[in-house]
Design an enzyme around this catalytic site. Structure first.
Site, mmCIF file in Angstrom:
data_model
loop_
_atom_site.group_PDB
_atom_site.id
_atom_site.type_symbol
_atom_site.label_atom_id
_atom_site.label_comp_id
_atom_site.label_asym_id
_atom_site.label_seq_id
_atom_site.Cartn_x
_atom_site.Cartn_y
_atom_site.Cartn_z
ATOM 1 N N HIS A 62 0.825 -1.214 0.000
ATOM 2 C CA HIS A 62 0.000 0.000 0.000
ATOM 3 C C HIS A 62 0.858 1.263 0.000
ATOM 4 C CE1 HIS A 62 -4.109 1.668 1.338
ATOM 5 N NE2 HIS A 62 -3.385 2.664 0.868
ATOM 6 N N HIS A 64 1.579 5.250 -2.203
ATOM 7 C CA HIS A 64 1.154 6.235 -3.199
ATOM 8 C C HIS A 64 2.420 6.826 -3.802
ATOM 9 C CE1 HIS A 64 -3.064 6.166 -1.817
ATOM 10 N NE2 HIS A 64 -2.517 5.913 -0.641
ATOM 11 N N ARG A 66 2.326 8.810 -6.540
ATOM 12 C CA ARG A 66 1.910 10.147 -6.995
ATOM 13 C C ARG A 66 2.162 10.449 -8.470
ATOM 14 N NH1 ARG A 66 -1.414 10.531 -2.919
ATOM 15 N NH2 ARG A 66 -0.505 11.169 -0.937
ATOM 16 N N HIS A 181 -10.775 0.263 0.929
ATOM 17 C CA HIS A 181 -10.642 1.393 1.861
ATOM 18 C C HIS A 181 -12.018 1.510 2.505
ATOM 19 C CE1 HIS A 181 -9.666 5.755 2.851
ATOM 20 N NE2 HIS A 181 -10.970 5.750 2.956
ATOM 21 N N HIS A 234 -5.353 -0.658 5.624
ATOM 22 C CA HIS A 234 -5.082 0.198 6.792
ATOM 23 C C HIS A 234 -6.103 0.090 7.937
ATOM 24 C CE1 HIS A 234 -7.825 2.692 4.504
ATOM 25 N NE2 HIS A 234 -6.903 3.071 3.638
ATOM 26 N N ASN A 280 -5.828 9.214 7.231
ATOM 27 C CA ASN A 280 -7.144 8.578 7.175
ATOM 28 C C ASN A 280 -6.985 7.101 6.850
ATOM 29 O OD1 ASN A 280 -9.877 8.252 7.163
ATOM 30 N ND2 ASN A 280 -10.175 9.006 5.093
ATOM 31 N N ASP A 307 0.990 2.608 3.717
ATOM 32 C CA ASP A 307 0.128 3.696 3.244
ATOM 33 C C ASP A 307 0.959 4.966 3.044
ATOM 34 O OD1 ASP A 307 -2.025 5.109 2.348
ATOM 35 O OD2 ASP A 307 -3.147 5.072 4.227
ATOM 36 N N PHE A 325 -4.874 14.481 4.279
ATOM 37 C CA PHE A 325 -4.611 13.279 5.066
ATOM 38 C C PHE A 325 -3.374 12.566 4.518
ATOM 39 C CE2 PHE A 325 -9.282 13.712 5.558
ATOM 40 C CZ PHE A 325 -9.399 13.567 6.933
ATOM 41 N N GLY A 326 -2.586 11.975 5.391
ATOM 42 C CA GLY A 326 -1.544 11.061 4.934
ATOM 43 C C GLY A 326 -0.150 11.395 5.416
#
Lengths: 425, 312
Positions: A62, A64, A66, A181, A234, A280, A307, A325-326
């Site tokens: 998991h 990101h 981008r 999610h 998550h 989140n 995440d 978030f993140g």
């Protein structure tokens, strides 16, 4: 050329846990030999890893990355550099890029770009629905041919249960798992942190545990109905862990992951409106943190994922309600997770299961350290103490709540297909 | 004794001594507003920026009048007149203001924690004029001042706060402030308006208004925000008024010397009836008067004044 890892404890769950020397040749695991044995060939490059732990390469289900779209936060290249430095030989980027990875062209772009870079393997997750809008399903078959390994609308739940049902049925036929999610958007509306005393004190609108657990239960019910393979992303709270435990007992095909922040921190980390503690699902209470640890220990939680969610200062140095978030996680995941072993919560073998073996099996890969398998390897220095310093991150972003935390244990070396992609000097 | 705080961000960060000092100073300031020439030169040459990102009439006017009575130069910025509408971040706006060397920035903002965000980044003193649903320290201080004035003390009093506790920065600051100064605070509202864990701020929760007004020394009614009706907090204003509104009938159950407070603006006929709002027990206008004195005191203290105001 033969590479010999000398002196490590090799921990390969279900296969081996002892001191052996591992030989790598032509990108493959060549052999495991007795540490006292002579070099089998004259030309050998020996890497002294005495006192370290050698494991199959870590896989993060998991992240990101981008790219495409938000390259100012992270690119595939910087994300993979962070992965290599964090000991990950493979990562699964979520589809919420811009444009969304909801078609084979984007999937192919990500796969090709990752191959050019070569620092870690990339297994893209495609969108369940076109544009992550939750209404029309994407061309999973075409995307699978381009390299997609699973589907998810991560960042957003599929609110319409009928759409999720159809997605699960359709994905099942293609052998694709569904990563959920799980969030009830109406209960989470406008919330920016965990609902509870800290949020009440700070005057921040809260997100209750039920916003997550309700949808975990719904997703399990639909997986049970369809027989699809479901993975809950998550997991942050006690009620979700309980729901997944009961589902597993009933034989539902469900797996799940948590992230290091959920077993390391609580909502108290938000005090003074630290936007680097905003993610989140949100950081929960101590009771939830302990429930996550229990779930890891009893096997309910199968995997630790990061995440990894890079954001720039533009999105974090703002009012708490406005901040995105993140948090980033690739470069801190292993040290934070090793604490579970140091605390006696899980063994090193179980940790390797959660960070390598189980994600590999989820992706249908055999990553055991046996002759003939690809040499994706992570070497862990379990004794290296350091203080987490975002300034040393190779990720483009620095949004971490762990700045200044003292940790023990770190990555020493990461190898992908027999090539060293990271080595601590 | 000097006042040690650079900023006034919330009640939590003030000690009992700090609050007493603020109230004493404000008491001394009250007289200035009664003079024919309502102005002293104390803060001459000081610049105070009133930066209101949320609409406000009474709080902003109160700060503005307080600044002018101390001869400070005050300038007003609203959301529409600042560069926020042009996409500037709060930190950039604060830094830009800082570059013009103001002494005090008064900030009202819709996001909880916004004053804390800029206080760390500017040299000027920051006074929180209300942030999101978090804190409204100057309101709580002027409420403490008004109660002390009427009751002679705060310690040992019973204070009941009735209304939307979930979305009220006034309630949060008053629960913390009155509890800190030795009063017992009880809150009451429909279940939709009681946030989780509120007891940990030191108050009790009463299930209905009647059970918390009979022995109260202070009854504080909070404004019901009509726009909140869409978030399903209460069915109708009529029902709210029936269950939680303060009217003369209900007031009969209260102690005869109980005082009625309201931070304003009033929704007459909803949370408070006309007779109660204008009755003998009401100190609602005293609150407004004291607001000016209290804000003068805060300006004076954060600008470096000592406790002794006799010289003003």
């Amino acid at each position: 050329m033969l590479i010999r890892f000398k002196g490590a404890r090799i921990v390969d769950p279900g296969n081996i846990d002892e001191e052996q020397d591992l030989l790598v040749k032509n990108g493959l695991v060549h052999a495991l030999i007795d540490p006292a044995a002579e070099d089998p060939e004259p030309e050998v490059e020996t890497i002294d890893v005495t006192g370290m732990v050698l494991v199959p390469g870590l896989i993060d289900l998991h992240v990101h990355l981008r790219e495409p779209g938000h390259e100012y936060k992270e690119t595939i290249e910087t994300g993979l550099r962070a992965a290599a430095k964090g000991g990950f030989t493979g990562v699964c980027p979520m589809p919420n890029t811009h444009p969304v990875n909801d078609n084979a062209q984007i999937t192919r772009f990500i796969v090709d770009r990752a191959k050019e870079i070569g620092l870690a393997r990339v297994y893209p997750v495609g969108a369940i629905s076109l544009g992550l809008k939750g209404s029309t399903i994407s061309e999973y078959g075409d995307m699978k041919r381009a390299g997609m390994v699973a589907i998810s609308d991560d960042g957003r739940p599929v609110e319409n249960s009928q759409v999720l049902r159809r997605a699960m049925e359709y994905a099942s036929g293609l052998g694709l798992p569904v990563i959920s999610h799980s969030e009830d958007l109406s209960l989470a509306k406008d919330g920016a942190m965990n609902e509870g005393i800290v949020a009440t004190r700070l005057g921040i609108k809260g997100i209750p545990n039920a916003a997550e657990s309700i949808m975990v239960m719904r997703d399990i019910a639909i997986a049970e109905l369809t027989g699809a393979r479901l993975h809950i992303a998550h997991v942050s709270c006690e009620e979700s862990v309980d729901a997944i435990r009961h589902a597993k007992e009933r034989g539902v095909r469900v797996t799940c992951e948590t992230a290091p922040h959920y077993f390391t921190l609580t909502d108290k980390a938000v005090a003074d409106y630290d936007t680097n503690a905003k993610m989140n699902p949100p950081l929960r209470t101590e009771a939830d943190r302990l429930a996550i640890i229990k779930g890891l220990a009893d096997g309910t939680i199968d995997m630790i994922a990061t995440d990894h969610a890079p954001h720039s200062k533009l999105e974090k140095e703002v009012e708490f309600d406005m901040a995105l978030f993140g948090i980033v996680g690739l470069e801190t995941s292993l040290p934070l997770s090793l604490k579970l072993v140091q605390d006696g919560v899980i063994t090193m073998e179980t940790l390797v299961e959660k960070m390598s073996r189980n994600p590999a099996e989820f992706l249908g890969m055999d990553n055991r350290l046996i002759p003939g398998n690809v040499a994706d390897i992570t070497v862990i220095d379990p004794d290296r103490c350091h203080v987490i310093d975002p300034a040393t991150f190779v990720s483009k972003s620095r949004n971490t709540p762990f700045s200044g935390m003292e940790v023990k244990g770190d990555v020493f070396l990461t190898m992908v297909e027999g090539g060293i992609v990271f080595q601590r000097s | 004794m000097r006042f040690e705080h650079k900023d006034i961000l919330d009640i939590e960060s003030l000690s009992v001594q700090d609050i007493s000092m603020i109230l004493d100073t404000a008491e001394g300031m009250k007289e200035i507003s009664k003079r024919p020439v309502k102005k002293v030169p104390t803060l001459r040459g000081k610049t105070i920026v009133l930066f209101f990102q949320e609409p406000s009439t009474r709080t902003k006017s109160s700060f503005d009048i307080a600044a002018k009575r101390l001869s400070a130069d005050s300038i007003s910025l609203s959301k529409s007149s600042s560069s926020i509408v042009k996409g500037e971040t709060l930190i950039d706006t604060a830094r830009t203001l800082e570059a013009m060397n103001p002494d005090i920035i008064v900030l009202r903002h819709g996001c909880s924690g916004a004053p804390h965000l800029i206080a760390k980044r500017v040299k000027a003193s920051v006074i929180n004029a209300g942030d999101g649903i978090h804190a409204h320290p100057t309101q709580a201080l002027l409420d403490l001042m008004s109660v002390k004035e009427r009751k002679g003390k705060i310690e040992g009093l019973k204070v009941s706060i009735i209304g939307d506790i979930s979305h009220s920065r006034v309630a949060r600051s008053n629960i913390i402030g009155f509890t800190k100064m030795g009063a017992t605070v009880t809150v009451s509202a429909p279940g939709t308006m009681i946030p989780r864990g509120i007891e940990e701020l030191g108050c009790k929760v009463a299930p209905d208004i009647d059970s918390c007004i009979d022995d109260a020394d202070v009854i504080m009614m909070l404004r019901i925000q009509k726009e909140r009706q869409e978030s399903i907090l209460f069915p109708t204003e009529r029902e709210y008024s029936n269950l939680f509104g303060l009217n003369s009938e209900r007031l009969k159950k209260a102690k005869p010397d109980a005082i009625i407070m309201h931070p304003g603006p009033l929704n007459r006929g909803v949370e408070i009836s006309n007779e109660v709002a204008d009755g003998n027990n009401s100190v609602i206008l005293d609150q407004v008067t004291n607001g000016v004195a209290l804000r003068m005191a805060l300006f004076y203290l954060v600008a470096g004044g000592s406790r002794n105001v006799d010289t003003i």
